[in-house]
Design a protein around this motif. Structure first.
Motif, mmCIF file in Angstrom:
data_model
loop_
_atom_site.group_PDB
_atom_site.id
_atom_site.type_symbol
_atom_site.label_atom_id
_atom_site.label_comp_id
_atom_site.label_asym_id
_atom_site.label_seq_id
_atom_site.Cartn_x
_atom_site.Cartn_y
_atom_site.Cartn_z
ATOM 1 N N ASN A 262 0.821 -1.212 0.000
ATOM 2 C CA ASN A 262 0.000 0.000 0.000
ATOM 3 C C ASN A 262 0.854 1.261 0.000
ATOM 4 O O ASN A 262 0.402 2.316 -0.455
ATOM 5 C CB ASN A 262 -0.938 0.006 1.204
ATOM 6 C CG ASN A 262 -2.014 -1.065 1.110
ATOM 7 O OD1 ASN A 262 -2.354 -1.513 0.016
ATOM 8 N ND2 ASN A 262 -2.545 -1.482 2.251
ATOM 9 N N ALA A 263 2.098 1.129 0.510
ATOM 10 C CA ALA A 263 2.998 2.286 0.534
ATOM 11 C C ALA A 263 3.798 2.419 -0.756
ATOM 12 O O ALA A 263 4.634 3.320 -0.881
ATOM 13 C CB ALA A 263 3.958 2.164 1.720
ATOM 14 N N GLY A 264 3.556 1.522 -1.713
ATOM 15 C CA GLY A 264 4.200 1.634 -3.010
ATOM 16 C C GLY A 264 5.400 0.737 -3.232
ATOM 17 O O GLY A 264 6.038 0.801 -4.291
ATOM 18 N N PHE A 265 5.715 -0.117 -2.280
ATOM 19 C CA PHE A 265 6.850 -1.027 -2.440
ATOM 20 C C PHE A 265 6.394 -2.297 -3.173
ATOM 21 O O PHE A 265 5.269 -2.757 -2.982
ATOM 22 C CB PHE A 265 7.439 -1.403 -1.076
ATOM 23 C CG PHE A 265 8.058 -0.254 -0.339
ATOM 24 C CD1 PHE A 265 9.367 0.134 -0.602
ATOM 25 C CD2 PHE A 265 7.336 0.453 0.624
ATOM 26 C CE1 PHE A 265 9.945 1.200 0.079
ATOM 27 C CE2 PHE A 265 7.895 1.517 1.303
ATOM 28 C CZ PHE A 265 9.206 1.901 1.024
ATOM 29 N N SER A 266 7.293 -2.857 -3.980
ATOM 30 C CA SER A 266 6.998 -4.141 -4.621
ATOM 31 C C SER A 266 7.366 -5.235 -3.620
ATOM 32 O O SER A 266 8.543 -5.533 -3.421
ATOM 33 C CB SER A 266 7.796 -4.303 -5.912
ATOM 34 O OG SER A 266 9.188 -4.187 -5.676
ATOM 35 N N ALA A 267 6.352 -5.793 -2.969
ATOM 36 C CA ALA A 267 6.591 -6.716 -1.858
ATOM 37 C C ALA A 267 5.830 -8.014 -2.043
ATOM 38 O O ALA A 267 4.804 -8.082 -2.735
ATOM 39 C CB ALA A 267 6.187 -6.058 -0.536
ATOM 40 N N GLY A 268 6.358 -9.069 -1.420
ATOM 41 C CA GLY A 268 5.705 -10.368 -1.389
ATOM 42 C C GLY A 268 5.951 -11.006 -0.036
ATOM 43 O O GLY A 268 6.711 -10.479 0.785
ATOM 44 N N SER A 269 5.312 -12.143 0.225
ATOM 45 C CA SER A 269 5.481 -12.794 1.527
ATOM 46 C C SER A 269 5.504 -14.306 1.368
ATOM 47 O O SER A 269 4.874 -14.857 0.452
ATOM 48 C CB SER A 269 4.353 -12.402 2.487
ATOM 49 O OG SER A 269 3.098 -12.875 2.011
ATOM 50 N N ILE A 270 6.243 -14.966 2.249
ATOM 51 C CA ILE A 270 6.201 -16.422 2.347
ATOM 52 C C ILE A 270 6.118 -16.805 3.819
ATOM 53 O O ILE A 270 6.844 -16.272 4.653
ATOM 54 C CB ILE A 270 7.417 -17.108 1.681
ATOM 55 C CG1 ILE A 270 8.734 -16.607 2.267
ATOM 56 C CG2 ILE A 270 7.391 -16.942 0.177
ATOM 57 C CD1 ILE A 270 9.930 -17.397 1.779
ATOM 58 N N HIS A 271 5.202 -17.713 4.117
ATOM 59 C CA HIS A 271 5.016 -18.197 5.484
ATOM 60 C C HIS A 271 4.180 -19.464 5.426
ATOM 61 O O HIS A 271 3.812 -19.943 4.341
ATOM 62 C CB HIS A 271 4.357 -17.130 6.362
ATOM 63 C CG HIS A 271 3.150 -16.491 5.769
ATOM 64 N ND1 HIS A 271 1.940 -17.153 5.618
ATOM 65 C CD2 HIS A 271 2.958 -15.242 5.244
ATOM 66 C CE1 HIS A 271 1.063 -16.334 5.053
ATOM 67 N NE2 HIS A 271 1.651 -15.167 4.808
ATOM 68 N N GLY A 272 3.891 -20.027 6.585
ATOM 69 C CA GLY A 272 3.219 -21.318 6.658
ATOM 70 C C GLY A 272 1.814 -21.355 6.099
ATOM 71 O O GLY A 272 1.286 -22.436 5.810
ATOM 72 N N ASN A 273 1.155 -20.212 5.945
ATOM 73 C CA ASN A 273 -0.202 -20.195 5.399
ATOM 74 C C ASN A 273 -0.227 -20.153 3.874
ATOM 75 O O ASN A 273 -1.294 -20.180 3.273
ATOM 76 C CB ASN A 273 -0.981 -18.998 5.949
ATOM 77 C CG ASN A 273 -1.449 -19.221 7.380
ATOM 78 O OD1 ASN A 273 -1.361 -20.340 7.902
ATOM 79 N ND2 ASN A 273 -1.922 -18.166 8.031
ATOM 80 N N LYS A 274 0.949 -20.054 3.265
ATOM 81 C CA LYS A 274 1.033 -20.028 1.796
ATOM 82 C C LYS A 274 1.218 -21.452 1.277
ATOM 83 O O LYS A 274 1.909 -22.268 1.891
ATOM 84 C CB LYS A 274 2.230 -19.171 1.363
ATOM 85 C CG LYS A 274 2.141 -17.703 1.758
ATOM 86 C CD LYS A 274 1.242 -16.919 0.828
ATOM 87 C CE LYS A 274 1.290 -15.432 1.117
ATOM 88 N NZ LYS A 274 0.502 -14.642 0.171
ATOM 89 N N SER A 275 0.620 -21.752 0.141
ATOM 90 C CA SER A 275 0.817 -23.059 -0.476
ATOM 91 C C SER A 275 2.233 -23.150 -1.030
ATOM 92 O O SER A 275 2.917 -22.130 -1.211
ATOM 93 C CB SER A 275 -0.194 -23.271 -1.609
ATOM 94 O OG SER A 275 0.122 -22.425 -2.714
ATOM 95 N N GLN A 276 2.657 -24.372 -1.318
ATOM 96 C CA GLN A 276 3.996 -24.548 -1.872
ATOM 97 C C GLN A 276 4.146 -23.812 -3.193
ATOM 98 O O GLN A 276 5.178 -23.186 -3.458
ATOM 99 C CB GLN A 276 4.305 -26.030 -2.064
ATOM 100 C CG GLN A 276 5.709 -26.311 -2.575
ATOM 101 C CD GLN A 276 6.786 -25.846 -1.632
ATOM 102 O OE1 GLN A 276 6.538 -25.656 -0.441
ATOM 103 N NE2 GLN A 276 7.991 -25.638 -2.146
#
Length: 408
Positions: A262-276
């Motif tokens: 939302n602040a304009g950064f190109s971001a992603g996330s990985i954690h246990g709730n994400k599928s492989q």
């Protein structure tokens, strides 16, 4: 070199590998002699090649295909990311040979994994939980497995895999060669080594708890609610470089990633709730620079091997001190320099002091005031950190352009 087969040396040369790292130089000759190994080295020092090359060398000498549903060499790792990393590295080493590598992890099709195992496997790289699932389905048997590698064994213990390890170990062939690699060594790790290894050779290239030499570290004392603004300011100072941000919880990591987007950064996330699949796609986008900021939990601390990571931010300090070392080991890889920035709220002072004790250093303060109670304790200790040295401000090591930018 080190007694490895010419075919392997040719593959290494084609991939640009010329000189062995210290852990490789120490471990490979002993492994080729059939000895059990207890290897201690920080992340990013070439441990995969240290066990993978001599393992492949020995398997190449067999010359025949494995029997259906059997496995000749088993490599266990604690996370999906680390399994993928190991399998990808080994695939480059066996290119052009008859050896077959299969990887199995949770979150991917168990039907496809069963199919891949049906004809037999030379090297199986697996997480313990998914491997047990496949064994129960009679998709694979370990009674022909004469090589066992436990990679990042300390994290497997931290994640509660000890019971799975005990169950799997009873299914393996005997005698066998066992190789245990870990970044830390404690009482539980010693007990694990005594249980699974036979008169092992201990190889150690760095003091457990020591960060890579080219990692510049600092800490910002900041209230929890102000961490987001501080992170955005620091990220904005180097928008073209890859940054890895560690949070403590899955929900917290996802929330932070959305705030950065939302602040304009190109971001992603990985954690246990994400599928492989989601995790693999996000990691690939980060590797290619399509995502500049990756927010992760400790599930990925030892499974990201991306040389281009310039900054690691500990948005939340880990409550297990050793995990700090694994987190910051994601930068300064392959001889590059890197920066590790920690945010410490008043509630995290105890975690910070535990980290400093494990590492044997006082992490330099980049900004903010040490909370009152900690200042009082510091005065009692004559202003010295856990290593007995006066606390100082500014980035550790100094003289690094990256370190100077980091503290800005």
């Amino acid at each position: 070199m080190l007694g490895l087969a010419p075919r392997l040396l040719t593959a290494l040369k084609e991939q640009g590998f010329t000189d062995p790292t210290p852990i490789q130089a120490q471990a490979i000759p002993h492994i080729l002699q059939g000895r059990d190994i207890m290897g201690l080295a920080q992340t990013g020092t070439g441990k995969t090649a240290a066990f993978g090359l001599p393992l492949i060398h020995q398997l190449m000498e067999i010359g025949t295909a494995p029997e259906p549903k059997t496995v000749r060499a088993l490599i266990l790792a604690p996370t999906r990311e680390l399994v993928n990393q190991i399998a990808d590295n080994l695939a480059g080493f066996v290119k052009g040979s008859h050896l077959k590598i299969v990887k199995v992890v949770g979150g991917s099709s168990i039907f496809n994994q069963t199919k891949a195992l049906h004809r037999g496997t030379d090297i199986l790289v697996a997480t313990p939980g998914r491997l047990l699932d496949l064994i129960e389905r009679k998709a694979v048997t370990l009674n022909k497995t004469r090589f066992l590698v436990l990679d990042e064994a300390d994290q497997m213990l931290d994640l509660g895999f000890i019971h799975a390890l005990r169950k799997i170990s009873t299914m393996l062939a005997t005698p066998r060669q066992t190789l245990l690699f870990s970044a830390t060594m404690n009482k539980q790790m010693n007990e694990l080594a005594q249980t699974y290894l036979d008169h092992p050779i201990r190889v150690q290239v760095n003091t457990p708890g020591k960060a890579a030499d080219k990692v510049t570290q600092c800490v910002h004392f900041v209230d929890q609610g102000a961490k987001g603004g501080k992170l955005k300011t620091l990220l904005a100072a180097h928008p073209d470089e890859l940054a890895l941000v560690f949070g403590r919880t899955k929900h917290g990591a996802e929330k932070l990633m959305k705030q950065l987007e939302n602040a304009g950064f190109s971001a992603g996330s990985i954690h246990g709730n994400k599928s492989q699949g989601q995790r693999e796609r996000t990691l690939q986008a980060f590797r290619e620079g399509k995502i500049k900021v990756l927010v992760a939990t400790d599930v990925a601390a030892r499974g990201i091997d991306i040389p281009g990571v310039a900054y690691v931010y500990n948005f939340d300090l880990p409550n297990v001190a050793e995990n700090y070392v694994h987190r910051i080991g994601r930068t300064a890889r392959a001889g590059a320099e890197g920066a590790a920035v920690a945010f410490c709220s008043p509630d995290e002072i105890g975690d910070l002091r535990s980290i400093e004790k494990v590492m044997g250093i006082s992490i330099p303060v980049a900004s903010g005031e040490v909370p009152f109670e900690d200042r009082k304790n510091a005065r009692k200790g004559a202003g010295k950190g856990p290593a007995g040295k006066p606390r100082r401000r500014g980035p550790q090591r100094g003289g690094s352009g990256r370190g100077q930018r980091m503290a800005a």
